[in-house]
Design a protein around this motif. Structure first.
Motif, short mmCIF file in Angstrom:
data_model
loop_
_atom_site.label_atom_id
_atom_site.label_comp_id
_atom_site.label_asym_id
_atom_site.label_seq_id
_atom_site.Cartn_x
_atom_site.Cartn_y
_atom_site.Cartn_z
N ASN A 6 -145.92 -2.78 34.05
CA ASN A 6 -146.26 -3.66 32.93
C ASN A 6 -145.07 -4.43 32.43
N GLY A 7 -144.99 -5.70 32.78
CA GLY A 7 -143.98 -6.52 32.13
C GLY A 7 -143.16 -7.38 33.06
N LEU A 8 -142.39 -8.24 32.42
CA LEU A 8 -141.44 -9.08 33.13
C LEU A 8 -140.28 -9.37 32.19
N ALA A 9 -139.19 -9.84 32.76
CA ALA A 9 -138.00 -10.16 31.97
C ALA A 9 -137.62 -11.61 32.22
N ILE A 10 -137.10 -12.24 31.19
CA ILE A 10 -136.72 -13.65 31.29
C ILE A 10 -135.27 -13.81 30.87
N ASN A 11 -134.45 -14.31 31.79
CA ASN A 11 -133.05 -14.56 31.51
C ASN A 11 -132.92 -15.96 30.91
N THR A 12 -132.59 -16.00 29.64
CA THR A 12 -132.52 -17.28 28.94
C THR A 12 -131.60 -17.15 27.74
N SER A 13 -131.23 -18.24 27.15
CA SER A 13 -130.42 -18.19 25.93
C SER A 13 -131.26 -17.64 24.79
N MET A 14 -130.59 -17.14 23.76
CA MET A 14 -131.31 -16.59 22.62
C MET A 14 -132.18 -17.65 21.96
N GLU A 15 -131.65 -18.87 21.88
CA GLU A 15 -132.39 -19.97 21.25
C GLU A 15 -133.69 -20.26 22.01
N ILE A 36 -133.37 -9.58 17.57
CA ILE A 36 -132.10 -8.95 17.21
C ILE A 36 -131.80 -9.05 15.72
N ASP A 37 -132.32 -10.09 15.07
CA ASP A 37 -132.04 -10.27 13.65
C ASP A 37 -133.17 -9.76 12.75
N ASP A 38 -134.10 -8.99 13.33
CA ASP A 38 -135.17 -8.39 12.53
C ASP A 38 -134.59 -7.45 11.47
N GLY A 39 -135.17 -7.47 10.30
CA GLY A 39 -134.75 -6.55 9.25
C GLY A 39 -135.61 -5.30 9.23
N LEU A 40 -135.05 -4.21 8.75
CA LEU A 40 -135.79 -2.95 8.58
C LEU A 40 -135.76 -2.59 7.10
N TYR A 41 -136.68 -1.75 6.68
CA TYR A 41 -136.69 -1.30 5.28
C TYR A 41 -135.62 -0.22 5.15
N GLU A 42 -134.41 -0.64 4.84
CA GLU A 42 -133.26 0.25 4.96
C GLU A 42 -133.21 1.36 3.93
N ASN A 86 -126.36 0.95 15.29
CA ASN A 86 -127.18 -0.08 15.95
C ASN A 86 -128.16 0.51 16.95
N THR A 87 -127.70 1.48 17.74
CA THR A 87 -128.57 2.08 18.74
C THR A 87 -129.75 2.79 18.09
N GLN A 88 -129.48 3.55 17.05
CA GLN A 88 -130.55 4.28 16.34
C GLN A 88 -131.55 3.32 15.72
N LYS A 89 -131.07 2.24 15.13
CA LYS A 89 -131.98 1.24 14.55
C LYS A 89 -132.85 0.61 15.63
N ARG A 90 -132.25 0.36 16.80
CA ARG A 90 -133.00 -0.23 17.91
C ARG A 90 -134.12 0.71 18.36
N LEU A 107 -139.70 -8.68 23.26
CA LEU A 107 -138.41 -8.16 22.83
C LEU A 107 -137.32 -9.18 23.15
N SER A 108 -136.60 -9.59 22.13
CA SER A 108 -135.50 -10.54 22.31
C SER A 108 -134.16 -9.82 22.13
N GLU A 109 -133.33 -9.85 23.17
CA GLU A 109 -131.99 -9.23 23.16
C GLU A 109 -132.03 -7.78 22.69
#
Length: 275
Positions: A6-15, A36-42, A86-90, A107-109
């Motif tokens: 299930n799935g594919l990956a796309i190599n592209t710029s973040m923009e 990558i810039d998603d916020g969490l309820y910290e 960062n790893t734990q948040k991911r 999923l982006s970056e």
């Protein structure tokens, strides 16, 4: 490792990756996303945060402990998100996407900003998600995507087309003027960092958005002979001494690269082992 169906990956710029994500979300409602810039309820603990999404998605909270274990966050379940690395948040974000149980996950970056130790944990988390839903992973780094064992495509922003990239031809992807350029390691003579700018030198010279340390991690057959230089070991013709405590290497094209005094012994042994 089993091939993920299930799935594919796309190599592209973040923009460009974000633009494609937005287009997919407009076209299909049944998606869940991570950027990558998603916020969490910290202020919430991990368990409270995930329990909230379990209730919103009508997932039984009885299965929450299993999900926490699946994504490796059981031991931090009572910890507030603001204290996580960062790893734990991911991993918490991936567990949340699993609980939302959508048909497609974008999923982006997902591996950006984590260290080597956390990479494998996040890689396993993404693969766990792929066994439950269809995933589309966007990343500017080709070698990261090949670790997922799913089809990898490169995106050309000018033609807006995807082209399959084979794993048998690993290349370094770098962002130049908003575009992604792929270089095979044997196309690179050396890499230098001068006045804060990193230049990749081969038949042509490219400025890279990556640091020397990042490039060192991505290029196993390159040697950090000096704090400002990475050299392709296969291109070294000879090791020379200029004077007391002054050394260098001469490449096949006669380019001379400085070698730090503390690196000379290690480099000599390395060159012996490659003969």
């Amino acid at each position: 490792m089993a091939k993920l169906a299930n799935g594919l990956a796309i190599n592209t710029s973040m923009e460009d990756g974000k633009k494609i994500m937005d287009a997919v979300r407009e076209e299909m409602g049944a998606v869940t996303c991570f950027q990558i810039d998603d916020g969490l309820y910290e202020q919430l603990t991990v368990n409270t945060y995930l329990k909230m999404f379990a209730k919103l998605s009508t997932t039984s909270t009885e299965n929450l402990a299993e999900i926490e274990k699946k994504y490796g966050v059981s031991e931090i379940r009572k910890k507030k998100i603001k204290y996580l690395n960062n790893t734990q948040k991911r991993l918490v974000s991936l567990a949340r996407m699993d609980l939302q149980a959508k048909e497609i996950c974008l999923l982006s970056e997902p591996f950006q900003g984590i260290d080597k130790a956390g990479f494998q944990a996040c890689l396993t988390g993404v693969e766990n998600l792929a066994h439950k839903a269809r995933i589309i992973v966007f990343s500017a780094y080709l070698d990261e995507l090949h670790n997922l064992n799913i089809p990898v495509y490169s995106y050309d922003s000018e033609t807006q087309k995807l082209e399959l990239v084979t794993k048998d031809e690993p290349k370094l992807s770098i962002k130049i003027d908003g575009k992604i350029v792929w270089l095979a390691p044997d196309e690179i003579e050396y890499i230098e960092s001068i006045a804060g700018k990193v230049r990749i030198v081969g038949k042509e010279i490219y400025e890279s958005n990556l640091t020397l340390r990042e490039l060192e991690d991505k290029l196993p057959y390159f040697y950090r002979c000096h704090r400002s230089y990475l050299v392709n070991i296969a291109r070294i013709k000879e090791l020379v001494t200029y004077g007391k405590n002054s050394y260098g290497v001469v490449l096949e094209d006669r380019t001379e690269i400085p070698v730090s005094r503390t690196k000379v012994k290690e480099l000599k042994e390395l060159l012996k082992s490659t003969v």
